[in-house]
Design a protein around this motif. Structure first.
Motif, short mmCIF file in Angstrom:
data_model
loop_
_atom_site.label_atom_id
_atom_site.label_comp_id
_atom_site.label_asym_id
_atom_site.label_seq_id
_atom_site.Cartn_x
_atom_site.Cartn_y
_atom_site.Cartn_z
N LYS A 19 33.67 109.63 39.62
CA LYS A 19 33.28 109.22 40.97
C LYS A 19 32.05 108.31 40.99
CE LYS A 19 35.19 113.29 43.31
NZ LYS A 19 34.90 114.47 44.18
N PRO A 38 31.79 103.30 40.67
CA PRO A 38 31.33 102.17 41.50
C PRO A 38 29.82 102.00 41.51
CG PRO A 38 33.04 103.40 42.64
CD PRO A 38 32.65 104.22 41.44
N GLY A 56 39.98 104.75 39.82
CA GLY A 56 40.09 105.96 40.62
C GLY A 56 41.50 106.22 41.11
N ASN A 116 43.18 106.01 44.10
CA ASN A 116 43.92 105.33 45.17
C ASN A 116 43.41 103.91 45.39
OD1 ASN A 116 41.53 105.58 46.90
ND2 ASN A 116 42.10 107.75 47.07
N GLU A 170 41.88 102.64 47.91
CA GLU A 170 40.54 102.59 48.49
C GLU A 170 39.47 102.66 47.40
OE1 GLU A 170 43.01 104.50 49.63
OE2 GLU A 170 43.39 103.40 51.50
N SER A 171 39.66 103.55 46.44
CA SER A 171 38.67 103.68 45.36
C SER A 171 38.71 102.45 44.45
CB SER A 171 38.92 104.96 44.55
OG SER A 171 40.21 104.95 43.97
N GLU A 197 36.84 99.72 46.26
CA GLU A 197 35.40 99.98 46.19
C GLU A 197 34.84 99.56 44.83
OE1 GLU A 197 32.19 103.70 46.55
OE2 GLU A 197 34.36 104.09 46.53
N THR A 198 35.59 99.83 43.76
CA THR A 198 35.13 99.47 42.41
C THR A 198 35.10 97.96 42.23
OG1 THR A 198 36.11 101.53 41.60
CG2 THR A 198 35.54 99.88 39.96
#
Length: 227
Positions: free
Chosen positions: A159, A162, A182, A184, A186-187, A190-191
């Motif tokens: 986690k 990012p 990650g 999904n 969304e993750s 974000e990364t």
């Protein structure tokens, strides 16, 4: 406006593991002229032959063996980056495994977080393919890694990935970074927004894919029996 991309599939090879499309938003990393955005994280030969990732990152939790490297390289139809130790396997053996991987056709080698900078310098003096080092904590001395000869950082910190990517990017605006995306889209987004140039994707296992396929077959038989 996004460009239309024609796609050609076969009847048999259309059943493959596809990496999340959001990974296309990453900038990619050019390695020997090839632009790589998605790295599939696997040593499963069947999965290596049936996915749409740009490259394979093949690291496994055992002492690296040249015969395994040979099979992986021969199986892949995209660039492959092979693990050569750095955790359980240390010292000059890591350098020798890296040289062997280059000779066998690997596009790059991956070393684990405990690898010393001295070993990285020996590798840099020995091989001509990229060295990727895994980063698992924000407390690692990234500058020392780069000075030792690392070409790409591979951030794998669950986690906190990012956050660590963002921290590295602030200090090194243009240095190549691969990172785990990650669970999904969304993750992954974000990364990428944090500064990752490319994303590693962990696919389902062959057993999981087979289980889903068998459930599909069972559903077909069930629906036919109820008609």
């Amino acid at each position: 406006m996004p460009k239309y991309v024609p796609e050609v599939k076969g009847n048999l090879r259309s059943h493959i593991i596809e990496v999340p499309s959001i990974i296309r938003e990453a900038s990619g990393i050019k390695v020997f002229g090839k632009r790589l955005k998605s790295f599939i994280f696997t040593t499963d030969v069947a999965i290596i032959r049936n996915n749409n990732a740009d490259a394979v990152i093949a690291v496994y939790p055992f002492t690296p063996q040249p015969i395994i490297t040979q099979v992986l390289v021969e199986s892949a139809d995209v660039p492959i980056f092979c693990g050569v130790g750095g955790g359980t396997t240390t010292g000059k053996r890591v350098v020798n495994l890296a040289l062997d991987a280059e000779f066998k056709g690997a596009m790059g080698v991956v070393v684990n977080s405990p690898t010393s900078n001295e070993i990285i310098r020996l590798m840099r003096d020995t091989i001509d393919i990229p060295i990727i080092v895994t980063v698992v904590s924000e407390y690692e001395d990234v500058k020392a890694r780069i000075d030792a000869g690392v070409n790409i950082l591979n951030v794998s910190a669950a986690k906190r990935t990012p956050y660590i990517v963002r921290k590295i990017r602030e200090q090194f605006p243009e240095f190549p970074i691969i990172a785990t995306g990650g669970p999904n889209e969304e993750s992954i987004a974000e990364t990428i927004a944090a500064g990752a140039n490319a994303i590693t994707y962990t696919p389902p296992t062959s057993g999981q894919v087979m289980s889903n396929l068998m459930n599909k077959y069972r559903a077909i038989y069930k629906s036919e029996s109820e008609e």
